[in-house]
Design an enzyme around this catalytic site. Structure first.
Site, short mmCIF file in Angstrom:
data_model
loop_
_atom_site.label_atom_id
_atom_site.label_comp_id
_atom_site.label_asym_id
_atom_site.label_seq_id
_atom_site.Cartn_x
_atom_site.Cartn_y
_atom_site.Cartn_z
N ARG A 1 -42.63 85.40 -15.65
CA ARG A 1 -42.11 84.06 -15.96
C ARG A 1 -43.08 82.98 -15.48
O ARG A 1 -43.24 81.95 -16.14
CB ARG A 1 -40.71 83.87 -15.39
CG ARG A 1 -40.08 82.53 -15.77
CD ARG A 1 -38.59 82.49 -15.47
NE ARG A 1 -37.78 83.20 -16.43
CZ ARG A 1 -37.29 82.66 -17.55
NH1 ARG A 1 -37.52 81.39 -17.86
NH2 ARG A 1 -36.56 83.38 -18.38
N GLU B 1 -31.53 76.31 -14.06
CA GLU B 1 -32.83 76.31 -13.40
C GLU B 1 -33.77 75.15 -13.76
O GLU B 1 -34.46 74.64 -12.88
CB GLU B 1 -33.57 77.63 -13.70
CG GLU B 1 -32.92 78.83 -13.07
CD GLU B 1 -33.49 80.12 -13.64
OE1 GLU B 1 -34.26 80.77 -12.94
OE2 GLU B 1 -33.17 80.44 -14.81
#
Lengths: 771, 487
Positions: free
Chosen positions: A311, A723
């Site tokens: 990520r 997030e």
């Protein structure tokens, strides 16, 4: 249809404010429950020569002391790679690694027993920092690469090239509720675990594995967590496994609630990172080429490090189109507790590098960094493609930018700040705008699935079970709203149950901001199935009441606690009557639901694919004031605009944006992890590890959700929010940097790592004045 | 001599002795509550007074005969310290009216502002805001921030909690506790009518709580090894974090003789048992440099417990109040059953966590000379986080100029040595010099050289050295242009 109660309050709010909500440590089982404790390594790397527990077992009230050899199943709790023993034997690989477990009748006996356990170590050479691990090339897995174009020649041909390194420190989750579990043994080897876990299915798997049980003998329930933030995605499994081992050995319920300092010492954190980069650009500030190597400190076991690294790499370019790019990712093994998921999941480490690089380009060209950012944003016409081959669709960056520049009065304030700075030598202000583009979906594609079980009781109330867990983010509240809206009943008719592995099996963790997206869809699927059954019942009812009319299922509408026929609105039946009728007609009022995110895939070897279902966007502007003599600062104002699609619950979404932003602000400012040279954490309690307090938030804090922005293909056209806003805190970091640069009238490019503590800043001020 | 602790809880007088609860006398109030059925709302977040999840409110009868409500960290309170007080926990705030549960305004506003997410910190915030509600109407943002600085939240970003406080505190403190107040005061007065020393003894601990100074002094003589506690905000950590069992405790938290302030034209006399918060309030107008420092001392919950005497006697290397007391030339009054003596504060502090206090003495008063009107006194605290953080460096400056010549100067630092110390070389250099930038620049070099600070979890030595020197410059700038301040 608009939600009837668009902004209902958090479904536990009334319980929270009255102190009646129950967390694991509050569960009252009377006097029969034992307390558990974990005894852990004091060395970062050592051979265990011997462990003597005999004296501990003699202490009054002590019921069990367990070592690795007492584990009936497999001594393992690594979630992806099996490289993490449940209890160490022969060798320890970090300070905080569990070696022994104690169960006793009271806390006093636990303390005394721990003192009586003697562990003999033979210390081994340890590597406790990322720098050494990089030098020694201690990779925990092969390096990864994503690239496009000809980065070497593009860099060579760029009019300007900047190179640099950036260190970002780790971050302690500091959930208010420390890791805890209560394991209750049942008949015939069954085990029930009340867990504080973002991933009950994996908790179930780990407990089953260490106990040597099939999964159908282990039931895990999560009512709520007192905060998770990723820290309970895998590491909540550990305390659950320990509690279960003790419960199994004593055949009594065992509660294990980590003391704060133990939690901080034992558990993994956000991965510290050290990145190297080269960025090529033209004289307008257009980026031509970018090469970055992201190095993460994985700690002593793999845990989720490779997914986190992935990520980080997939967010290395953040919101910017870069024609020639090479992204290398490496994760290193060190003798520290295994680092783990934390809000953003690598995204922050990847994005920090490019955001800092762009800030440097602006300083190099003596332009405003916001304009350089705009110049490099992915085009608004959906024609551009990420380095890993995913097309950018529904790009909101330009819309958000225009709106925020205006609402934050960016350029007016920039001028005002320059004016203030020119008149003050010892107080400087700084301003920065930073964007976030964040990919939504688990990059491990198969995890993008969710299940639900919806029961309608014959009084017309609904009990919704789904695979997601509640950690304060309001998931259950959104699910309650989704279920009510989809079923067409009032929200007070819907209750969302504790998450339980016996209700919905094989679930994915509540992570990757995906909780409402995937579980909401699974709930909708179950309700669609139930509605189809109930529509048939409604048709039969209508046919009886209106003989001679032809009715067809597709025209039955569920709304306002009623089912009615859209072509003939007087044909209607209350939801409660309808349910009762279905029951009498022997129709099932319970259904499972399922969802898999369509069309996503990612080839790790090639670094190509469409890993994300969509992107979430947001932009922030922050202004700080710096005391040049002490390095202390105050966040004066932050303006944020965030794209939440059609928000299911605006106050919950705004709460996520604010909370994530402040958590990010903590990471980039005061939250400083320090270890000594032997891998012992020095900042192991809140007197030395400083998360933001109320005085640290912006004096003026404005958060706005982008209006009229429905997103197609998601649950109720909403977008994930958990997030992405974390990374909006780069605006704080770079505003601070801007204030430092103002100490040299902005003719300086201070080197400021993360976190930017007053100590770091004073040093940076000194350095730019020497240069 | 009495063997029980008495306090008001749930509208009744509760009596605890060593048998009735089966707990150590120094069991913390938090652990006591968590052992009681139906009182799990109060949470442990850190057991060191840094997070406020365990906040409860203690009400006591104030000088005006009315109840004053104070938020405290229950993890730092030894159970006998609530003797003579009303204990209010989160479970007590809602009430039943005609069979319907009614929420307190702070609870209702917390819900309506979406000020709770995971909920674990919420009971603590509710209790801090409840105490605040009782004493504030239409508060400012700054007042709210101060009231909840001792409560950490990891979910909300605090903004909605501030909003909840703004919305709730508009009823002049009136709530369902108001109507019960007279009854509670009567109960507390009844408890207070018995001034006999409370002694609780178990196999491993002797806990003595005298209620009169003379009693305390004779216990001090009789038990010279006993640990003296007032607020216990420091000593409780030994128990909570190191699992120490403190064998003998003399609890002086309720000695009326040690509380309060007196002053005349020449000096202030401060009772050593006065809480930091009480002293902060008094100092705002009287001794502003002390107020500046005390307003950044811990959190409100800690300031409501900690005493100035305790802060001095702990002789911490940082000891926030000490640098100010040093430059103000404070004196401490030390009393034993046999005699009384006075020492200059700088002589009293003798080393790392060491003082000149004798085993039979108590610190009873702090005497601060009133400074001349023309002097300039300032204090500074530098820490990683602005609030509720332990100082990296703390400093205080006293300056008296004649025309522009330094006639008198004192500079003291915390966090720069094993104990608070004067910057003697710098002071010597500055004396009789012109008070100008050139002098200060030279003095900064001397200052940098006269301390050898350490590297620790809070900062490196180099930062401490630079900041200490810079604070002198900051003081200079503020002395010539008072507005040069961080907003």
């Amino acid at each position: 249809m608009r939600a009837p109660n668009k902004d209902i309050y958090h479904d536990s709010a009334a319980l929270h404010v009255t102190g009646k909500s129950v967390f694991v440590n509050d569960i009252d089982l009377g006097n029969s429950v034992l307390l558990g404790k974990v005894v852990y390594s004091k060395y970062s790397h050592a051979n265990i020569l011997s462990v003597d527990t005999s004296k501990a077992l003699e202490i009054n009230g002590v019921k069990a002391v367990l070592l690795a050899g007492d584990i009936p199943g497999v001594n393992q709790m690594g979630p992806v790679i099996h490289d993490e023993p449940c209890l160490a034997w022969q060798e320890v690989n970090c300070v905080g690694q569990a070696i022994a477990l104690i169960a006793a009748e009271n806390a006093d006996a636990l303390v005394r027993a721990e003192r009586e356990i003697t562990i003999e170590y033979a210390p081994l050479q340890a590597c406790v920092d990322l720098k050494t691990a990089i030098e020694k090339n201690m990779l925990i897995a092969p390096a990864r690469r994503i690239s496009r174009g000809e980065v070497n020649s593009a860099l060579k041909n760029s009019p300007h090239v900047l190179t640099g390194e950036l260190f970002t420190n780790g971050q302690e989750h500091w959930y208010l509720e420390t890791q805890s579990a209560l394991a209750v043994p049942g008949e015939d080897g069954e085990m029930f675990v009340h867990a504080s876990s973002q991933n009950p299915s994996e908790t179930q798997a780990v407990v089953a594995e260490v106990l040597g049980l099939p999964k159908n003998n282990v039931e895990v329930e999560v009512k709520r967590m007192g905060g998770g933030f990723g820290g309970k995605e895998t590491q909540g499994n550990h305390v659950a496994a320990w509690a279960a081992l003790l419960a199994n050995a004593t055949q009594m319920p065992v509660k294990l609630h980590l003391f704060r300092d133990d939690d901080q010492v034992i558990t993994g954190k956000r991965h510290p990172s050290q990145s190297k980069y080269e960025i090529g650009f033209d004289s307008h500030g257009k980026i031509l080429a970018y090469r970055v190597e992201i190095n993460l400190n994985a700690g002593c076991a793999t845990d989720l490090s490779m997914a986190i690294l992935e990520r980080a790499m997939l967010h290395a370019e953040n919101a910017y189109y870069i024609p020639h790019v090479e992204i290398i990712g490496k994760a290193y093994k060190t003798n520290l507790p295994s680092n783990t998921a934390f809000r953003g999941f690598g995204g922050p480490q990847g994005m920090a590098v490019i955001e800092n690089a762009i800030d440097r380009i602006a300083r190099y060209l003596e332009k405003d960094a916001a304009e350089i950012r705009l110049l490099n944003f992915y085009a608004g016409d959906n024609t551009q493609i990420t380095p890993y081959g995913q097309a950018i669709e529904n790009n909101k960056l330009h819309q958000l930018y225009d709106r925020l520049l205006q609402s934050s009065e960016y350029f007016e304030r920039r001028k005002h700040i320059q004016d203030i700075n020119s008149k003050n030598d010892f107080v400087k202000r700084g301003l920065a705008l930073t964007p976030v583009k964040f990919g939504i979906s688990f990059t491990t594609s198969f995890l993008n699935q969710a299940g639900a079980l919806v029961n309608i009781y014959n009084d017309g109330t609904l009990l919704v079970n789904h695979g997601g867990t509640e950690m304060g983010q309001g998931l259950h509240t959104k699910i309650q709203q989704i279920a009510a809206l989809e079923m067409g009943v009032a929200v007070n008719k819907v209750k969302v149950n504790a998450t339980n592995t016996s209700k919905v099996p094989n679930t994915s963790p509540t992570a990757a901001s995906s909780g409402s997206d995937i579980n909401g869809m699974a709930v909708k699927n179950a309700i669609d199935i139930l509605k189809a059954r109930l529509a048939d019942v409604a048709l039969s009812e209508f046919a009886t009441r209106y003989p001679g009319h032809q009715f067809s299922g597709e025209f039955v509408i569920f709304e306002n606690d009623t089912a009615y026929y859209s072509q003939m609105p007087e044909a209607k039946i209350s939801f409660q009557e309808l349910v009762k009728s279905a029951y009498l007609r022997q129709i099932s009022l319970s259904s499972t639901g399922f969802y898999r995110t369509p069309g996503i895939y990612f080839d790790r070897n090639k670094g190509e694919g469409k890993p994300f279902y969509y992107f979430s966007y947001g932009i922030a502007v922050s202004e700080v004031e710096l005391d040049v003599l002490t390095g202390q600062y105050q966040l004066l104002r932050t303006d944020i605009i965030n794209d939440s699609g059609s928000s299911i619950n605006e106050s919950i979404d705004i709460g996520q944006v604010r909370g994530a932003f402040i958590q990010g602000a903590g990471w980039v400012t005061t939250e400083e992890l320090k270890w000594d040279g032997k891998g012992r954490l020095l900042t192991h309690s809140p007197d030395t590890y400083k998360i933001p307090a109320v005085g640290d938030i912006p004096c003026d804090f404005r958060v706005e959700l982008l209006k009229d922005s429905p997103h197609e293909g998601t649950i109720r056209r909403s977008k994930a929010v958990g997030e992405p806003p974390f990374m909006l805190a780069f605006s704080v970091w770079l505003a601070i940097k801007d204030a430092v640069a103002a100490c040299r009238h902005n003719h300086a490019d201070p080197d400021i790592q993360i976190p930017a503590t007053p100590e770091v800043l004073l040093k940076a001020i000194k350095e730019i004045n020497i240069k | 001599m009495s063997q029980s602790v008495r306090f008001v809880f749930r509208g009744k007088i509760e009596t605890l002795d060593e048998d009735s609860c089966g707990l150590q006398p120094s069991t913390t109030l938090l652990n006591y509550l968590r052992s009681k059925k139906g009182r799990q709302g109060t949470k442990e977040g850190c057991a060191e007074g840094d997070c406020g999840a365990c906040t409860v409110v203690l009400a006591e009868v104030g000088d005006n005969g009315k109840l004053s409500y104070k938020a405290v960290d229950s993890c730092l309170v030894f159970l006998p310290m609530i003797h003579g007080k009303q204990l209010i926990t989160v479970e007590d705030l809602s009430y039943s009216e005609n069979g319907v549960t009614k929420l307190h305004p702070v609870q209702q506003c917390m819900i309506e502002s979406s000020a709770t997410q995971c909920g674990y910190c919420t009971p603590g915030f509710v209790m801090s805001l409840f105490a605040f509600y009782k004493t504030h109407n239409n508060p400012s943002r700054d007042e709210i921030v101060d009231a909840i600085t001792g409560n950490l939240c990891r979910c909300t970003g605090y903004q909605p909690i501030i909003e909840a406080a703004l919305n709730a505190c508009v009823h002049h403190g009136v709530d369902h506790f108001t109507s019960a107040e007279a009854k509670i005061v009567a109960m507390l007065n009844e408890i207070a009518s018995d001034p006999s020393t409370i002694v609780l003894e178990t196999k491993r601990q002797l806990y003595m709580k005298p209620l009169r100074l003379q009693e305390a002094l004779s216990l001090r003589k009789q038990f010279p090894k006993a640990i003296v506690v007032n607020g216990a905000t420091d000593v409780a950590l030994r128990q909570n974090k190191r699992n120490e069992i403190i064998e003998e405790i003399i609890d002086i938290s309720d000695l009326k003789e040690l509380k309060g302030f007196k002053f005349d034209d020449h000096q202030y006399i401060i009772g050593a048992g006065s809480t930091i918060e009480h002293l902060r309030g008094f100092s705002v107008n009287e001794i502003p440099a002390l107020a500046t420092m005390l307003s950044r001392f811990g959190s409100l919950q800690i300031r409501n417990l900690a005493s100035i005497g305790g802060n001095i006697c702990s002789a911490s290397p940082i000891g926030d109040s000490l640098p100010v007391l040093f430059v103000l030339q404070a004196r401490v009054v030390l009393q034993s059953i046999d005699m009384q003596r006075e020492l200059a504060i700088a002589d009293f502090i003798s080393g790392y966590r060491k003082t000149e206090l004798k085993p039979d003495e108590l610190l009873t008063q702090i005497i601060i000379p009133k400074s001349n009107d023309s002097s300039i006194v300032k204090s500074y605290k530098v820490s990683k986080r602005k609030s509720l953080d332990i100082s990296t460096v703390s400093a205080a400056f006293f300056l008296k100029l004649n025309e522009n010549t330094v006639e008198e100067v004192r500079i003291a630092f915390g966090g720069m040595a094993a104990h608070t110390r004067f910057a003697s070389a710098t002071m010597g250099f500055l004396l009789n010099k012109q008070w100008c930038r050139a002098t200060v620049d030279k003095a900064m070099l001397i200052l940098g050289a006269e301390f050898s600070p350490i590297d620790d979890a809070r900062s490196g030595a180099e930062y401490r050295r630079s900041v200490a020197a810079n604070l002198l410059l900051k003081f200079f700038l503020e002395s010539v242009q008072p507005s040069n301040n961080l907003s």
